[in-house]
Design a protein around this motif. Structure first.
Motif, PDB file in Angstrom:
ATOM      1  N   ARG A 129       0.808  -1.222   0.000  1.00 60.84           N
ATOM      2  CA  ARG A 129       0.000   0.000   0.000  1.00 60.84           C
ATOM      3  C   ARG A 129       0.841   1.270   0.000  1.00 60.84           C
ATOM      4  O   ARG A 129       0.351   2.336  -0.335  1.00 60.84           O
ATOM      5  CB  ARG A 129      -0.929   0.018   1.199  1.00 60.84           C
ATOM      6  CG  ARG A 129      -1.987  -1.068   1.125  1.00 60.84           C
ATOM      7  CD  ARG A 129      -2.900  -0.986   2.330  1.00 60.84           C
ATOM      8  NE  ARG A 129      -3.886  -2.030   2.331  1.00 60.84           N
ATOM      9  CZ  ARG A 129      -5.174  -1.842   2.128  1.00 60.84           C
ATOM     10  NH1 ARG A 129      -5.638  -0.647   1.887  1.00 60.84           N
ATOM     11  NH2 ARG A 129      -6.015  -2.852   2.169  1.00 60.84           N
ATOM     12  N   GLY A 130       2.094   1.180   0.465  1.00 60.76           N
ATOM     13  CA  GLY A 130       2.966   2.350   0.488  1.00 60.76           C
ATOM     14  C   GLY A 130       3.629   2.520   1.837  1.00 60.76           C
ATOM     15  O   GLY A 130       3.030   2.265   2.879  1.00 60.76           O
ATOM     16  N   MET A 131       4.875   2.949   1.801  1.00 56.45           N
ATOM     17  CA  MET A 131       5.674   3.089   3.019  1.00 56.45           C
ATOM     18  C   MET A 131       5.156   4.176   3.955  1.00 56.45           C
ATOM     19  O   MET A 131       5.503   4.201   5.120  1.00 56.45           O
ATOM     20  CB  MET A 131       7.132   3.373   2.663  1.00 56.45           C
ATOM     21  CG  MET A 131       7.858   2.205   2.028  1.00 56.45           C
ATOM     22  SD  MET A 131       7.988   0.787   3.123  1.00 56.45           S
ATOM     23  CE  MET A 131       9.237   1.358   4.266  1.00 56.45           C
ATOM     24  N   HIS A 132       4.301   5.054   3.457  1.00 54.99           N
ATOM     25  CA  HIS A 132       3.762   6.146   4.268  1.00 54.99           C
ATOM     26  C   HIS A 132       2.500   5.740   5.031  1.00 54.99           C
ATOM     27  O   HIS A 132       1.950   6.552   5.771  1.00 54.99           O
ATOM     28  CB  HIS A 132       3.438   7.340   3.364  1.00 54.99           C
ATOM     29  CG  HIS A 132       2.308   7.070   2.417  1.00 54.99           C
ATOM     30  ND1 HIS A 132       2.467   6.276   1.298  1.00 54.99           N
ATOM     31  CD2 HIS A 132       1.005   7.447   2.435  1.00 54.99           C
ATOM     32  CE1 HIS A 132       1.316   6.197   0.662  1.00 54.99           C
ATOM     33  NE2 HIS A 132       0.404   6.897   1.336  1.00 54.99           N
ATOM     34  N   ARG A 133       2.060   4.501   4.918  1.00 51.82           N
ATOM     35  CA  ARG A 133       0.754   4.092   5.436  1.00 51.82           C
ATOM     36  C   ARG A 133       0.733   3.699   6.916  1.00 51.82           C
ATOM     37  O   ARG A 133      -0.078   2.895   7.347  1.00 51.82           O
ATOM     38  CB  ARG A 133       0.205   2.955   4.598  1.00 51.82           C
ATOM     39  CG  ARG A 133      -0.063   3.293   3.147  1.00 51.82           C
ATOM     40  CD  ARG A 133      -1.404   3.977   3.004  1.00 51.82           C
ATOM     41  NE  ARG A 133      -1.806   4.066   1.615  1.00 51.82           N
ATOM     42  CZ  ARG A 133      -2.993   3.722   1.178  1.00 51.82           C
ATOM     43  NH1 ARG A 133      -3.893   3.234   1.985  1.00 51.82           N
ATOM     44  NH2 ARG A 133      -3.292   3.880  -0.084  1.00 51.82           N
ATOM     45  N   LEU A 134       1.616   4.267   7.711  1.00 49.61           N
ATOM     46  CA  LEU A 134       1.603   4.131   9.165  1.00 49.61           C
ATOM     47  C   LEU A 134       1.827   5.508   9.758  1.00 49.61           C
ATOM     48  O   LEU A 134       2.536   6.324   9.168  1.00 49.61           O
ATOM     49  CB  LEU A 134       2.726   3.205   9.655  1.00 49.61           C
ATOM     50  CG  LEU A 134       2.682   1.746   9.264  1.00 49.61           C
ATOM     51  CD1 LEU A 134       3.969   1.051   9.702  1.00 49.61           C
ATOM     52  CD2 LEU A 134       1.477   1.047   9.881  1.00 49.61           C
ATOM     53  N   SER A 170      -7.056   3.210   3.935  1.00 52.55           N
ATOM     54  CA  SER A 170      -7.992   3.949   3.089  1.00 52.55           C
ATOM     55  C   SER A 170      -7.645   3.783   1.611  1.00 52.55           C
ATOM     56  O   SER A 170      -6.522   3.433   1.245  1.00 52.55           O
ATOM     57  CB  SER A 170      -7.974   5.436   3.464  1.00 52.55           C
ATOM     58  OG  SER A 170      -6.758   6.034   3.043  1.00 52.55           O
ATOM     59  N   ARG A 171      -8.624   4.063   0.790  1.00 54.62           N
ATOM     60  CA  ARG A 171      -8.423   3.983  -0.657  1.00 54.62           C
ATOM     61  C   ARG A 171      -7.446   5.066  -1.119  1.00 54.62           C
ATOM     62  O   ARG A 171      -6.609   4.834  -1.978  1.00 54.62           O
ATOM     63  CB  ARG A 171      -9.779   4.129  -1.358  1.00 54.62           C
ATOM     64  CG  ARG A 171      -9.731   3.930  -2.850  1.00 54.62           C
ATOM     65  CD  ARG A 171     -11.091   4.101  -3.501  1.00 54.62           C
ATOM     66  NE  ARG A 171     -11.739   5.364  -3.216  1.00 54.62           N
ATOM     67  CZ  ARG A 171     -11.430   6.537  -3.780  1.00 54.62           C
ATOM     68  NH1 ARG A 171     -10.465   6.604  -4.664  1.00 54.62           N
ATOM     69  NH2 ARG A 171     -12.070   7.638  -3.447  1.00 54.62           N
ATOM     70  N   THR A 172      -7.540   6.253  -0.527  1.00 58.58           N
ATOM     71  CA  THR A 172      -6.731   7.380  -0.996  1.00 58.58           C
ATOM     72  C   THR A 172      -5.325   7.419  -0.410  1.00 58.58           C
ATOM     73  O   THR A 172      -4.447   8.045  -0.981  1.00 58.58           O
ATOM     74  CB  THR A 172      -7.421   8.707  -0.647  1.00 58.58           C
ATOM     75  OG1 THR A 172      -7.529   8.805   0.780  1.00 58.58           O
ATOM     76  CG2 THR A 172      -8.795   8.811  -1.295  1.00 58.58           C
ATOM     77  N   GLY A 173      -5.117   6.777   0.736  1.00 54.23           N
ATOM     78  CA  GLY A 173      -3.792   6.792   1.352  1.00 54.23           C
ATOM     79  C   GLY A 173      -3.434   8.116   1.989  1.00 54.23           C
ATOM     80  O   GLY A 173      -2.261   8.459   2.104  1.00 54.23           O
TER      81      GLY A 173
END
Length: 175
Positions: free
Chosen positions: A125-130, A146-149
């Motif tokens: 999902r991406g490294m920024h997702r925490l 979330s869908r948008t991240g």
């Protein structure tokens, strides 16, 4: 088809254990069962204490602001947590993949499950997702599913409370 247990549910379980730590062995069992975790060995006070220690390490992954540092911290957890992937039907509920040796105490299972789940979450999902909740005075950890991240709050309640606070501050500034 049996879906791989490492992923969103594992991260949600980690967040649940961090934000509302079980106070007894029975509460620990109940929480894990609520997330469909198969418990193979008796749960002891050691499991709760060692899991709390692991979760403190896991929070350093959430708190890392740089992607390379986040990966380094998570890789360190994975180094101590996971074994080679293996097919298993340990609960006679269908074949699936485990990244841990069989017969591990609950704390080891949680360490592996949450570490691998976090790695899959970030890679997928991406490294920024925490992160930590942006609401003033909160700071609870969250994982962005979330869908948008673009999640910045731990819950809609905190997001709404912060929006009301900002609105009132703007209204007061106009007076």
């Amino acid at each position: 088809m049996h879906l791989n247990p490492y992923g969103e549910d594992a991260v949600r379980l980690g967040l649940s254990l961090v934000t509302d730590p079980p106070g007894t062995d029975d509460a620990m069992v109940a929480r894990c069962l609520a997330y469909d975790l198969v418990i193979e060995l008796p749960v002891t006070n050691y499991d709760r204490l060692a899991t709390a220690q692991f979760l403190a390490e896991w929070l350093t992954v959430i708190d890392a602001t740089d992607h390379d540092e986040r990966a380094r911290r998570l890789n360190e957890l994975l180094r101590h947590a996971s074994a080679y992937p293996r097919l298993t039907n340990h609960a006679d509920d269908g074949w699936h993949i485990h990244y841990r040796d069989p017969g591990q105490p609950l704390t080891s299972v949680l360490r592996t499950l949450i570490s691998v789940g976090t790695a899959l979450h970030l890679a997928g999902r991406g490294m920024h997702r925490l992160g930590r909740c942006a609401a003033e005075g909160c700071g609870k950890p969250y994982a962005d599913f979330s869908r948008t991240g673009k999640q910045t709050y731990c819950s809609p309640v905190c997001g709404n409370r912060d929006a009301v606070r900002r609105h009132r501050a703007r209204a007061a500034a106009r007076k």
